[in-house]
Design a protein around this motif. Structure first.
Motif, mmCIF file in Angstrom:
data_model
loop_
_atom_site.group_PDB
_atom_site.id
_atom_site.type_symbol
_atom_site.label_atom_id
_atom_site.label_comp_id
_atom_site.label_asym_id
_atom_site.label_seq_id
_atom_site.Cartn_x
_atom_site.Cartn_y
_atom_site.Cartn_z
ATOM 1 N N ARG A 5 0.834 -1.210 0.000
ATOM 2 C CA ARG A 5 0.000 0.000 0.000
ATOM 3 C C ARG A 5 0.865 1.254 0.000
ATOM 4 O O ARG A 5 0.643 2.172 -0.793
ATOM 5 C CB ARG A 5 -0.940 0.010 1.215
ATOM 6 C CG ARG A 5 -1.766 1.290 1.314
ATOM 7 C CD ARG A 5 -2.701 1.291 2.508
ATOM 8 N NE ARG A 5 -2.055 1.266 3.794
ATOM 9 C CZ ARG A 5 -1.518 2.316 4.413
ATOM 10 N NH1 ARG A 5 -1.525 3.515 3.836
ATOM 11 N NH2 ARG A 5 -0.971 2.194 5.601
ATOM 12 N N THR A 6 1.874 1.279 0.872
ATOM 13 C CA THR A 6 2.716 2.479 0.953
ATOM 14 C C THR A 6 3.598 2.621 -0.290
ATOM 15 O O THR A 6 3.842 3.733 -0.743
ATOM 16 C CB THR A 6 3.572 2.492 2.239
ATOM 17 O OG1 THR A 6 4.326 1.292 2.328
ATOM 18 C CG2 THR A 6 2.695 2.629 3.471
ATOM 19 N N GLN A 7 4.062 1.491 -0.858
ATOM 20 C CA GLN A 7 4.825 1.556 -2.112
ATOM 21 C C GLN A 7 3.976 2.146 -3.231
ATOM 22 O O GLN A 7 4.486 2.839 -4.103
ATOM 23 C CB GLN A 7 5.304 0.163 -2.530
ATOM 24 C CG GLN A 7 6.501 -0.317 -1.784
ATOM 25 C CD GLN A 7 6.888 -1.736 -2.188
ATOM 26 O OE1 GLN A 7 6.158 -2.444 -2.859
ATOM 27 N NE2 GLN A 7 8.074 -2.159 -1.744
ATOM 28 N N GLY A 8 2.672 1.869 -3.190
ATOM 29 C CA GLY A 8 1.759 2.415 -4.186
ATOM 30 C C GLY A 8 1.331 3.840 -3.887
ATOM 31 O O GLY A 8 0.554 4.431 -4.645
ATOM 32 N N GLY A 9 1.798 4.395 -2.756
ATOM 33 C CA GLY A 9 1.473 5.772 -2.394
ATOM 34 C C GLY A 9 0.023 5.968 -1.983
ATOM 35 O O GLY A 9 -0.525 7.060 -2.135
ATOM 36 N N LEU A 10 -0.604 4.916 -1.444
ATOM 37 C CA LEU A 10 -2.015 4.999 -1.070
ATOM 38 C C LEU A 10 -2.190 5.244 0.425
ATOM 39 O O LEU A 10 -1.537 4.598 1.247
ATOM 40 C CB LEU A 10 -2.734 3.686 -1.411
ATOM 41 C CG LEU A 10 -2.840 3.298 -2.874
ATOM 42 C CD1 LEU A 10 -3.399 1.885 -2.996
ATOM 43 C CD2 LEU A 10 -3.719 4.280 -3.614
ATOM 44 N N THR A 11 -3.081 6.159 0.760
ATOM 45 C CA THR A 11 -3.499 6.295 2.152
ATOM 46 C C THR A 11 -4.510 5.187 2.423
ATOM 47 O O THR A 11 -5.028 4.546 1.490
ATOM 48 C CB THR A 11 -4.176 7.655 2.403
ATOM 49 O OG1 THR A 11 -5.396 7.692 1.659
ATOM 50 C CG2 THR A 11 -3.270 8.814 2.022
ATOM 51 N N LEU A 12 -4.822 4.952 3.683
ATOM 52 C CA LEU A 12 -5.841 3.945 4.013
ATOM 53 C C LEU A 12 -7.192 4.312 3.388
ATOM 54 O O LEU A 12 -7.918 3.436 2.921
ATOM 55 C CB LEU A 12 -5.993 3.795 5.530
ATOM 56 C CG LEU A 12 -5.118 2.740 6.189
ATOM 57 C CD1 LEU A 12 -5.275 2.757 7.703
ATOM 58 C CD2 LEU A 12 -5.392 1.350 5.649
ATOM 59 N N GLU A 13 -7.517 5.594 3.355
ATOM 60 C CA GLU A 13 -8.785 6.032 2.774
ATOM 61 C C GLU A 13 -8.823 5.738 1.273
ATOM 62 O O GLU A 13 -9.827 5.246 0.751
ATOM 63 C CB GLU A 13 -9.012 7.532 3.021
ATOM 64 C CG GLU A 13 -9.315 7.900 4.458
ATOM 65 C CD GLU A 13 -8.069 7.918 5.360
ATOM 66 O OE1 GLU A 13 -6.913 7.956 4.853
ATOM 67 O OE2 GLU A 13 -8.252 7.855 6.590
ATOM 68 N N GLU A 14 -7.729 6.037 0.568
ATOM 69 C CA GLU A 14 -7.666 5.764 -0.873
ATOM 70 C C GLU A 14 -7.717 4.264 -1.143
ATOM 71 O O GLU A 14 -8.396 3.807 -2.064
ATOM 72 C CB GLU A 14 -6.375 6.356 -1.464
ATOM 73 C CG GLU A 14 -6.344 7.871 -1.458
ATOM 74 C CD GLU A 14 -4.948 8.429 -1.734
ATOM 75 O OE1 GLU A 14 -4.884 9.557 -2.257
ATOM 76 O OE2 GLU A 14 -3.935 7.750 -1.429
#
Length: 177
Positions: A5-14
């Protein structure tokens, strides 16, 4: 999951919006407080745009020959239904095929599974028991030895309505444009 998730630059909301899984559930899974069901883990993989095998920790293996020992293969067991998914294929870099063994206890189901973001085909053969495959509004009852192909374009589900365990082999092919 959190690393992807973080590698993809996503927040938990996204991530929740992309996967269709609640932020609270995703947070609990990331912290190891909750084991996801098969339906949830499929949505998580879809939200991250990775295969379920990648989500489960498959590492790329550029070897020309691979032996996957039974004791070392990636496996997932749904904590609620007992549905099992065993990855029988090597995790070669950039591979668009997966070879799997699924086992479903009597009276259980995969739950509704969503279509993929990329064009995907599934080929299966029932090894033992009876399998009902629902895709869209159609139901197909398969017996031991029967094989089946479908192009995944709509939600689908695998069900064992029988009184004995069901096991089937599944090949997933993702077509890249």
């Amino acid at each position: 999951m959190k690393r992807l998730r973080t590698q993809g630059g996503l927040t938990l909301e996204e991530f929740a919006a992309q996967s269709g899984v609640s932020r609270a559930m995703l947070s609990k899974v990331e912290r190891g407080e909750k084991s996801p069901t098969l339906a949830i883990i499929v949505r998580i993989a879809k939200g991250l745009n990775v295969s379920m095998s990648t989500l489960m920790g498959a590492e790329p293996d550029p070897a020309q020959v691979a032996v996957i020992r039974s004791a070392n293969r990636l496996a997932f067991r749904d904590p609620e239904t007992g549905f099992e998914r065993h990855n029988l294929s090597p995790s070669h870099l950039d591979n668009d095929l997966e070879f799997l063994l699924h086992r479903i206890p009597p009276g259980e189901s995969s739950g509704e599974l969503p279509p993929y973001k990329v064009a995907t085909e599934k080929y299966l053969v029932v090894h033992e028991g009876q399998l009902t495959l629902q895709t869209g509004d159609a139901n197909y009852v398969l017996e031991t030895g029967d094989s089946f192909y479908f192009d995944v374009r709509e939600p689908y589900r695998f069900t064992n309505a029988g009184k004995t365990p069901c096991a089937y082999y599944l090949v997933i092919r993702r077509r890249r444009s």
